[in-house]
Design an enzyme around this catalytic site. Structure first.
Site, mmCIF file in Angstrom:
data_model
loop_
_atom_site.group_PDB
_atom_site.id
_atom_site.type_symbol
_atom_site.label_atom_id
_atom_site.label_comp_id
_atom_site.label_asym_id
_atom_site.label_seq_id
_atom_site.Cartn_x
_atom_site.Cartn_y
_atom_site.Cartn_z
ATOM 1 C CG ASP A 14 29.221 -38.941 12.553
ATOM 2 O OD1 ASP A 14 28.826 -39.328 11.440
ATOM 3 O OD2 ASP A 14 28.334 -39.179 13.961
ATOM 4 N NE ARG A 95 23.125 -32.878 24.160
ATOM 5 C CZ ARG A 95 24.271 -32.159 23.799
ATOM 6 N NH1 ARG A 95 24.837 -31.498 24.225
ATOM 7 N NH2 ARG A 95 24.966 -33.856 24.051
ATOM 8 C CG ASP A 124 21.443 -34.850 23.029
ATOM 9 O OD1 ASP A 124 20.921 -33.983 24.625
ATOM 10 O OD2 ASP A 124 22.161 -35.103 23.102
ATOM 11 C CB SER A 175 28.666 -42.172 22.271
ATOM 12 O OG SER A 175 28.161 -41.338 22.268
#
Length: 412
Positions: A14, A95, A124, A175
């Protein structure tokens, strides 16, 4: 001057396609940023080269494992950060460190926009964008999957058409997001919350049903931070890695939970965090020995709010910073050793010692040597219960005494 976009780059399909996709959709040059927080996989140099081969004008890579462990995981350990009392913030903690490097790269290369590969219904996207604008309010944010309709089918078609150096046929049924603090697994058959996790879900932990011989470990803390394991000095990163190995071998840290996402939906997640769960358990017990009662009671509420803020992407918020100061102050005397037995999926504390302990053997013992003045207890109870006693007397006066009934008693 051509606009520039910084893209959070993983090296996968991606984000590799996203480089060209963003360039075509916006006319901007793309700078790829890859940050290693212990996710494993390919070498950073391989990822950097792939980004350039996919069309990035610059590629910024950073080994942030020590930074992540010291500046993000250790504050979480001091705060005993467990969302819904179970999830040790595996993805949420990584993050902000990635955001920090994205903003740094944007400044270094003169970018006006930061892009990420998140979808429109996860946590996220919030963590990235709120974090970015908290550090750099002038930067714009872009999500190709959400904003530019980059689906997986389109990504595969684009990669094959442009002959990008990335595999397009392999499709993991899950995922997965992982780092040194733990591993998060979702989607696929796990979305049916009646389905139990299968063996292939797990990587960081061995099956706790058939554990090896029990493993005893002694962890030394200084002001809330692990500094030695079995008397061998360790850095924060080494402490996490060693406990991942040893607790993981015993199946410690498997978590299967339906959690409340920030965007309002409930999501089934499976986590593995052997080191995090073992270290938090040890840290909590050392706090039980060294933190004063009222301070400890108040800290539990602070821990919950701190954890919610981090989960919700508010790492850089004013409230989070203020709570950090309180949490740090509580760690002043959290120094000592905790002995744990790791076995069969459990991390069990069996011993604790500290020079700054508030545990007084002579006050606690019921044997000879007891120094507790028991004669003081009667007066203490009288004063402690006085307000309740007065309220109860008022109830009796006005006919509102509790009905004790006769069930279970002896009738005259």
């Amino acid at each position: 001057m051509t606009e520039r976009v910084v893209l959070a780059y993983s090296g996968g399909l991606d984000t590799s396609v996203g480089i060209g996709w963003i360039a075509e959709a916006t006319g901007a040059e793309v700078i790829a940023v890859a940050v290693d927080v212990g996710q494993g996989g390919e070498d950073l140099e391989v990822i950097r080269r792939r980004a350039l081969d996919c069309g990035a004008v610059e590629a910024y890579v950073a080994d942030a494992r020590d930074e992540f462990a010291t500046e993000y995981c250790m504050p979480a350990l001091k705060a005993n950060g467990l969302y819904l009392d179970r999830y040790p913030l595996v993805s949420a903690l990584s993050r902000p460190v990635i955001v920090k490097h994205l903003v740094r790269a944007a400044r270094q290369f003169g970018a006006t926009t930061v892009a990420h590969g998140c979808t429109g219904k996860g946590n996220d996207q919030v963590r990235f964008e709120v974090g970015i604008t908290s550090l750099a309010p002038d930067l714009k944010c872009l999500a190709p999957v959400r904003d530019l309709a980059l689906t997986r089918d389109k990504a595969i078609e684009y990669a094959e058409k442009h002959k990008l150096p990335i595999a397009t046929t392999k499709h993991n049924p899950f995922s997965i997001d992982q780092n040194v603090w733990g591993r998060a697994v979702e989607t696929g058959f796990l979305e049916d919350i009646w389905n139990g996790p299968t063996k292939d879900v797990y990587t960081y932990t061995d099956d706790p049903t058939f554990p090896p011989v029990a493993d005893e470990v002694v962890i030394r803390f200084e002001q809330g931070v692990p500094v030695a394991i079995d008397e061998v000095p360790v850095t924060p990163l080494q402490a996490i890695q060693e406990m991942n190995r040893r607790a993981g071998a015993q199946g410690v840290g498997r978590i299967d939970i339906v959690e409340d996402r920030l965007v309002g939906i409930k999501s089934r997640e499976v986590y593995e965090a052997p080191g995090a769960i073992a270290l938090i358990a040890a840290h909590q017990e050392l706090e039980n020995v060294t933190v004063e009662r009222e301070q400890a009671r108040f800290k539990r509420g602070v821990e919950q709010r701190w954890t919610e803020l981090v989960y919700d992407g508010q790492w850089f918020s004013p409230l989070k910073k203020s709570l950090d100061v309180f949490v740090e102050d509580t760690q002043r005397y959290v120094t000592g050793d905790v002995r744990m037995v790791l076995h069969g999926g459990r991390a069990t504390v069996t011993g604790r010692r500290s020079d700054s302990s508030l545990y007084d053997f002579n006050l606690a013992t019921y044997d000879s040597g007891d120094t507790f003045d028991q004669s003081a207890a009667r007066g203490f109870i009288e004063i402690y219960g006085l307000s309740s006693k007065l309220a109860a007397a008022r109830d009796v006066k006005f006919g509102n005494a509790p009905d004790l009934g006769t069930q279970g008693g002896i009738d005259a």
